[in-house]
Design an enzyme around this catalytic site. Structure first.
Site, PDB file in Angstrom:
ATOM      1  N   TYR A 264       7.645  -8.715   8.188  1.00 38.75           N
ATOM      2  CA  TYR A 264       7.179  -7.330   8.310  1.00 38.75           C
ATOM      3  C   TYR A 264       7.486  -6.767   9.692  1.00 38.75           C
ATOM      4  O   TYR A 264       7.470  -7.500  10.688  1.00 38.75           O
ATOM      5  CB  TYR A 264       5.659  -7.247   8.128  1.00 38.75           C
ATOM      6  CG  TYR A 264       5.134  -7.615   6.769  1.00 38.75           C
ATOM      7  CD1 TYR A 264       5.004  -6.652   5.771  1.00 38.75           C
ATOM      8  CD2 TYR A 264       4.735  -8.917   6.489  1.00 38.75           C
ATOM      9  CE1 TYR A 264       4.491  -6.990   4.523  1.00 38.75           C
ATOM     10  CE2 TYR A 264       4.226  -9.263   5.242  1.00 38.75           C
ATOM     11  CZ  TYR A 264       4.108  -8.292   4.268  1.00 38.75           C
ATOM     12  OH  TYR A 264       3.607  -8.628   3.034  1.00 38.75           O
TER      13      TYR A 264
ATOM     14  N   ASP B  13      -6.117   1.443   8.704  1.00 30.26           N
ATOM     15  CA  ASP B  13      -4.733   1.918   8.669  1.00 30.26           C
ATOM     16  C   ASP B  13      -4.693   3.436   8.832  1.00 30.26           C
ATOM     17  O   ASP B  13      -5.724   4.087   9.021  1.00 30.26           O
ATOM     18  CB  ASP B  13      -4.028   1.472   7.382  1.00 30.26           C
ATOM     19  CG  ASP B  13      -4.739   1.960   6.125  1.00 30.26           C
ATOM     20  OD1 ASP B  13      -5.068   3.156   6.051  1.00 30.26           O
ATOM     21  OD2 ASP B  13      -4.968   1.152   5.205  1.00 30.26           O
TER      22      ASP B  13
ATOM     23  N   ASP C 174       0.832  -1.197   0.000  1.00 29.62           N
ATOM     24  CA  ASP C 174       0.000   0.000   0.000  1.00 29.62           C
ATOM     25  C   ASP C 174       0.872   1.254   0.000  1.00 29.62           C
ATOM     26  O   ASP C 174       2.011   1.223   0.485  1.00 29.62           O
ATOM     27  CB  ASP C 174      -0.908   0.018   1.230  1.00 29.62           C
ATOM     28  CG  ASP C 174      -2.016  -1.019   1.149  1.00 29.62           C
ATOM     29  OD1 ASP C 174      -2.432  -1.346   0.022  1.00 29.62           O
ATOM     30  OD2 ASP C 174      -2.463  -1.502   2.210  1.00 29.62           O
TER      31      ASP C 174
ATOM     32  N   ARG D  66      -2.741  -5.503   8.035  1.00 29.24           N
ATOM     33  CA  ARG D  66      -3.738  -4.535   8.502  1.00 29.24           C
ATOM     34  C   ARG D  66      -4.830  -5.239   9.312  1.00 29.24           C
ATOM     35  O   ARG D  66      -5.225  -4.780  10.384  1.00 29.24           O
ATOM     36  CB  ARG D  66      -4.357  -3.820   7.302  1.00 29.24           C
ATOM     37  CG  ARG D  66      -5.344  -2.726   7.677  1.00 29.24           C
ATOM     38  CD  ARG D  66      -6.184  -2.268   6.507  1.00 29.24           C
ATOM     39  NE  ARG D  66      -5.411  -1.920   5.333  1.00 29.24           N
ATOM     40  CZ  ARG D  66      -5.491  -2.584   4.180  1.00 29.24           C
ATOM     41  NH1 ARG D  66      -6.273  -3.632   4.067  1.00 29.24           N
ATOM     42  NH2 ARG D  66      -4.795  -2.186   3.146  1.00 29.24           N
TER      43      ARG D  66
END
Length: 221
Positions: free
Chosen positions: A70, A84, A42, A177
């Site tokens: 991550y 988010d 994103d 997310r």
């Protein structure tokens, strides 16, 4: 694999989309062949994106399932319309509930390690009857979908309420997310993902990545 049929790990900064990154790459390098990616990030996220040149694009189905790593920052005690930092943020106030303690945090993280059934977030590129879910969500239509994913480990990096930072080792297809929101809900609150950096895709790490300012130095023709 020849130089024109290669995988190029690139560091995507916060701001541009994955497709913006591809356009920038093509413009600077003058590459005219077929180009794709090994999984999007994103715009608000940063980190490793794999650019696939020519025949390397044929490996997409393989590459998208490679293990990923991550670093994620979760803001507890608040909710976002998109899950988010880009959404409409609402701070929740409940003076009757104390902040989660370290023991609760550790127990919550353990619940999401292994093969889990994960809800596909409404603001995602997954499709329903050919239409991306995020387009439906923008119209106020939320479709409930889920899938099985694998999370190999979650490490606690930092916690001081309301900020929680974790490192996630997972298979391809995991929505970080959604994981952030699910962890918050297990802690009897809400939360959203305010930071996300992809540290690794398969064997490619941030240290291996080419940065945008170095695109003019690469030779691919």
């Amino acid at each position: 694999m020849g130089r024109l049929n290669r995988i190029i790990p690139v560091y995507k900064p916060i701001g541009p989309s994955t497709f913006d990154l591809i356009r920038i790459f093509k413009k600077i390098t003058k590459f005219e062949g077929k180009i794709g990616h090994g999984g999007t990030l994103d715009p608000f996220a940063c980190g490793v994106v794999l650019l696939l040149l020519n025949k390397a694009t044929e490996r997409f189905e393989e590459i998208k399932n490679w293990e990923k790593e991550y670093t994620a920052g979760i803001r507890l005690g608040a909710e976002s319309s998109t899950g988010d930092i880009t959404g409409e943020i609402k701070i929740l106030r409940d003076d009757n509930l104390p902040p989660p303690g370290m023991k609760s945090i550790g127990e919550a993280l353990k619940l999401f390690v292994g093969e889990i059934e994960q809800r596909i977030p409404p603001y995602s590129a997954a499709k329903f009857q050919g239409t991306p879910l995020y387009k439906l969500a923008r119209k106020g239509i939320e479709i409930e979908k889920s899938k099985k994913v694998k999370i190999f480990n979650i490490e606690l990096l930092y916690y001081r309420y309301p900020v929680l930072a974790i490192r996630v080792f997972c298979s391809g297809g995991v929505y970080i997310r959604q994981l952030a929101q699910d962890i918050a809900r297990d802690l009897k609150t809400d939360g959203f993902l305010y930071f996300l950096q992809r540290e690794r895709v398969g064997e490619y790490t941030i240290k291996d990545c080419l940065h945008i300012q170095d695109f003019d130095k690469i030779t691919i023709q």
